[in-house]
Design a protein around this motif. Structure first.
Motif, short mmCIF file in Angstrom:
data_model
loop_
_atom_site.label_atom_id
_atom_site.label_comp_id
_atom_site.label_asym_id
_atom_site.label_seq_id
_atom_site.Cartn_x
_atom_site.Cartn_y
_atom_site.Cartn_z
N PRO A 146 29.30 -52.27 73.70
CA PRO A 146 28.32 -52.79 74.67
C PRO A 146 26.89 -52.77 74.12
CG PRO A 146 29.91 -51.41 75.80
CD PRO A 146 30.19 -51.26 74.35
N SER A 147 26.53 -51.75 73.33
CA SER A 147 25.20 -51.72 72.74
C SER A 147 25.03 -52.86 71.73
CB SER A 147 24.96 -50.38 72.04
OG SER A 147 24.89 -49.32 72.97
N VAL A 148 26.08 -53.12 70.94
CA VAL A 148 26.02 -54.23 70.00
C VAL A 148 25.84 -55.55 70.74
CG1 VAL A 148 27.31 -55.49 68.22
CG2 VAL A 148 27.45 -52.98 68.32
N HIS A 149 26.56 -55.70 71.83
CA HIS A 149 26.48 -56.93 72.63
C HIS A 149 25.06 -57.14 73.14
CE1 HIS A 149 27.17 -59.70 76.01
NE2 HIS A 149 28.28 -60.06 75.36
N PHE A 150 24.42 -56.07 73.61
CA PHE A 150 23.06 -56.19 74.13
C PHE A 150 22.08 -56.52 73.01
CE2 PHE A 150 18.92 -54.43 75.22
CZ PHE A 150 18.67 -55.09 76.42
N LEU A 151 22.22 -55.87 71.87
CA LEU A 151 21.30 -56.14 70.76
C LEU A 151 21.40 -57.59 70.30
CD1 LEU A 151 21.79 -52.87 68.68
CD2 LEU A 151 19.80 -53.49 70.06
N LEU A 152 22.59 -58.13 70.28
CA LEU A 152 22.75 -59.53 69.90
C LEU A 152 22.03 -60.46 70.88
CD1 LEU A 152 26.52 -59.57 68.91
CD2 LEU A 152 24.58 -59.79 67.35
N SER A 153 21.98 -60.07 72.14
CA SER A 153 21.37 -60.93 73.15
C SER A 153 19.84 -60.92 73.09
CB SER A 153 21.84 -60.52 74.55
OG SER A 153 21.30 -59.25 74.92
N VAL A 154 19.25 -59.83 72.58
CA VAL A 154 17.79 -59.74 72.59
C VAL A 154 17.16 -59.98 71.21
CG1 VAL A 154 17.74 -58.22 74.58
CG2 VAL A 154 17.82 -57.22 72.30
N LEU A 155 17.92 -59.74 70.16
CA LEU A 155 17.39 -59.98 68.81
C LEU A 155 17.77 -61.40 68.39
CD1 LEU A 155 18.29 -56.54 67.19
CD2 LEU A 155 16.16 -57.22 68.30
N THR A 156 17.02 -62.34 68.88
CA THR A 156 17.42 -63.74 68.78
C THR A 156 17.30 -64.32 67.37
OG1 THR A 156 15.19 -64.40 69.44
CG2 THR A 156 16.84 -64.17 71.19
N ARG A 157 16.53 -63.69 66.49
CA ARG A 157 16.38 -64.20 65.12
C ARG A 157 17.16 -63.37 64.11
NH1 ARG A 157 9.91 -65.73 64.61
NH2 ARG A 157 9.76 -66.91 66.55
N LEU A 158 18.01 -62.51 64.58
CA LEU A 158 18.75 -61.61 63.71
C LEU A 158 19.62 -62.39 62.72
CD1 LEU A 158 19.11 -58.51 63.44
CD2 LEU A 158 21.18 -58.76 64.83
N GLU A 159 19.52 -62.00 61.43
CA GLU A 159 20.33 -62.62 60.39
C GLU A 159 21.31 -61.64 59.75
OE1 GLU A 159 17.77 -64.50 57.58
OE2 GLU A 159 16.89 -65.87 59.07
N GLU A 160 20.95 -60.37 59.70
CA GLU A 160 21.83 -59.35 59.14
C GLU A 160 21.92 -58.17 60.10
OE1 GLU A 160 21.37 -57.89 55.19
OE2 GLU A 160 20.78 -59.85 54.38
N LEU A 161 23.14 -57.73 60.37
CA LEU A 161 23.36 -56.58 61.23
C LEU A 161 24.29 -55.61 60.52
CD1 LEU A 161 22.91 -55.19 63.93
CD2 LEU A 161 24.81 -56.51 64.87
N HIS A 162 23.80 -54.40 60.29
CA HIS A 162 24.56 -53.37 59.57
C HIS A 162 25.00 -52.31 60.58
CE1 HIS A 162 23.17 -54.51 55.37
NE2 HIS A 162 22.42 -55.27 56.16
N LEU A 163 26.32 -52.20 60.74
CA LEU A 163 26.88 -51.26 61.73
C LEU A 163 27.94 -50.36 61.11
CD1 LEU A 163 27.32 -53.85 64.64
CD2 LEU A 163 25.56 -52.09 64.48
N SER A 164 27.84 -50.08 59.83
CA SER A 164 28.83 -49.24 59.16
C SER A 164 28.71 -47.79 59.64
CB SER A 164 28.63 -49.30 57.64
OG SER A 164 28.80 -50.62 57.16
N ILE A 165 29.83 -47.09 59.60
CA ILE A 165 29.91 -45.66 59.93
C ILE A 165 29.35 -45.39 61.34
CG2 ILE A 165 29.64 -43.33 58.97
CD1 ILE A 165 28.60 -44.58 56.41
#
Length: 376
Positions: A146-165
């Motif tokens: 759910p946190s990832v989902h929210f971040l995708l909705s507000v970071l509209t220019r995001l090109e790289e997302l690092h969610l390892s570990i």
């Protein structure tokens, strides 16, 4: 002792101290002063650099710009902020950072303490800054989907997302989408259902080119019925649980995929390094870069394909029933090759010599390695 982003910037880049015995400008909060010197254009204008790194400074809050800001701290020009190995746990502080650094494009929060689900309550003014971030690194926290989902909705220019570990398990049933995301890093998470990840997330991002799933327990690679839905060009499944050549062959249905990393998985452990590369190159005709090496050259691919034919036609370890469909495709290209001749190129170590003395004739095997003295 904890500290703030503003206080640490002041101390490291502006040489401003306070009455506190500990100095957050030293990693870990150790004592002593630190004077940053730079000849950058920003420094000549009285500004801090546009790239700020504050690793392991015990930072947990942003802090007020007016607090201790004797150097007239300005943040509008800063584009990169690295806060690795700090103590940030409150998402509200993250969005304050995004607001106060209006030109921020890179934010690294690796190994902080973000665990709670982020929501609109944490960022009432999110549109003032968050949408400028292009690269967001959140490795080593404890995010949920759910946190990832929210971040995708507000970071509209995001090109790289690092969610390892992040201890992310298989994705939930929500629809995850983003119009600008190009690279997604999910290594070292207990994700096993690649098909669901693709359906709910990957193929909803039209510009996504890279998916990194190293050290995830993935054992199945779904075959795409519609290859055109794939946008991936890079795919990393090293240290996965792939144990079937059929699963690997399904990668051929990923139209446009040209870079693959697949190392240290059960499927490949019974082969030599040369055999692994030969088998992978031969089975995956569209892959141009394998395991991070140089582009596969035409002569290497042809040599691998010819070796592949001979391997499955003449190897004693391969049953006829185990021959893959790819074998017939390669025979149609190169023909049904004969086995390579086994030529022994090692030098002779002895020669046969006929010795004649008067009426006596004698045959001797003489070692070519002995000295003339020994021969005599």
């Amino acid at each position: 002792m904890t500290s703030s982003v503003v206080k640490c910037i002041n101390r490291r880049y502006c040489n401003i101290d306070d009455d506190d015995d500990s100095n957050p400008a030293e990693p870990g909060g150790g004592g002593g002063g630190f004077l940053f010197m730079s000849c950058s254009p920003e420094s000549k204008k009285g500004l801090v650099p546009n790239i700020i790194s504050l690793n392991n400074y015990n930072i947990n809050v942003f802090g007020g710009v007016e607090s201790g800001s004797g150097c007239g701290l300005q943040l509008k020009h800063i584009t990169d902020l690295d806060l690795t190995d700090n103590l940030v746990s409150d998402w509200s502080q993250v969005f304050i950072v995004l607001k106060e650094f209006p030109c921020l494009e890179f934010l690294n929060l690796t190994n902080n303490l973000l665990t709670d689900t982020v929501s609109k309550e944490h960022c009432p003014d999110v549109q003032q800054g968050a949408s400028r971030v292009r690269k967001f690194i959140l490795n080593g926290n404890k995010l949920n989907w759910p946190s990832v989902h929210f971040l995708l909705s507000v970071l509209t220019r995001l090109e790289e997302l690092h969610l390892s570990i992040n201890n992310l398990h298989d994705i939930d049933d929500a629809k995850y989408e983003h119009s600008e995301l190009r690279m997604l890093y999910l290594s070292c998470n207990p994700i096993s259902d690649l098909a669901k990840l693709q359906d709910r997330f990957v193929f909803n991002c039209p510009k996504l080119e890279g998916l990194i799933l190293a050290e995830c327990p993935i054992s199945r690679i779904p075959r795409l019925e519609k290859p055109e839905v794939n946008t991936l060009k890079q795919f990393n499944i090293s240290c996965s649980e792939i144990n079937s050549w059929q699963e690997l062959d399904n990668i051929n249905s990923y139209q446009g995929l040209t870079e693959l990393k697949i190392q240290d998985c059960p499927l490949l452990r019974g082969y030599t390094e040369d055999e692994r590369r030969m088998l992978l190159i031969s089975r995956l005709p569209h892959v141009k870069i394998l395991n991070g090496g140089d582009t596969i050259k035409a002569d290497e691919r042809e040599d691998a394909e010819r070796a592949f034919i001979r391997y499955f036609l003449y190897s004693e370890n391969v049953d006829e029933d185990d021959r893959p469909a790819r074998l017939d495709e390669l025979i149609a290209i190169h023909g049904r090759l004969e086995p390579l001749a086994n030529i022994d190129m090692s030098p002779e170590i002895s020669v046969s010599v006929t010795i004649k003395f008067k009426d006596n004739v004698k045959q001797e095997q003489i070692s070519v390695r002995q000295t003339v003295k020994s021969f005599r």
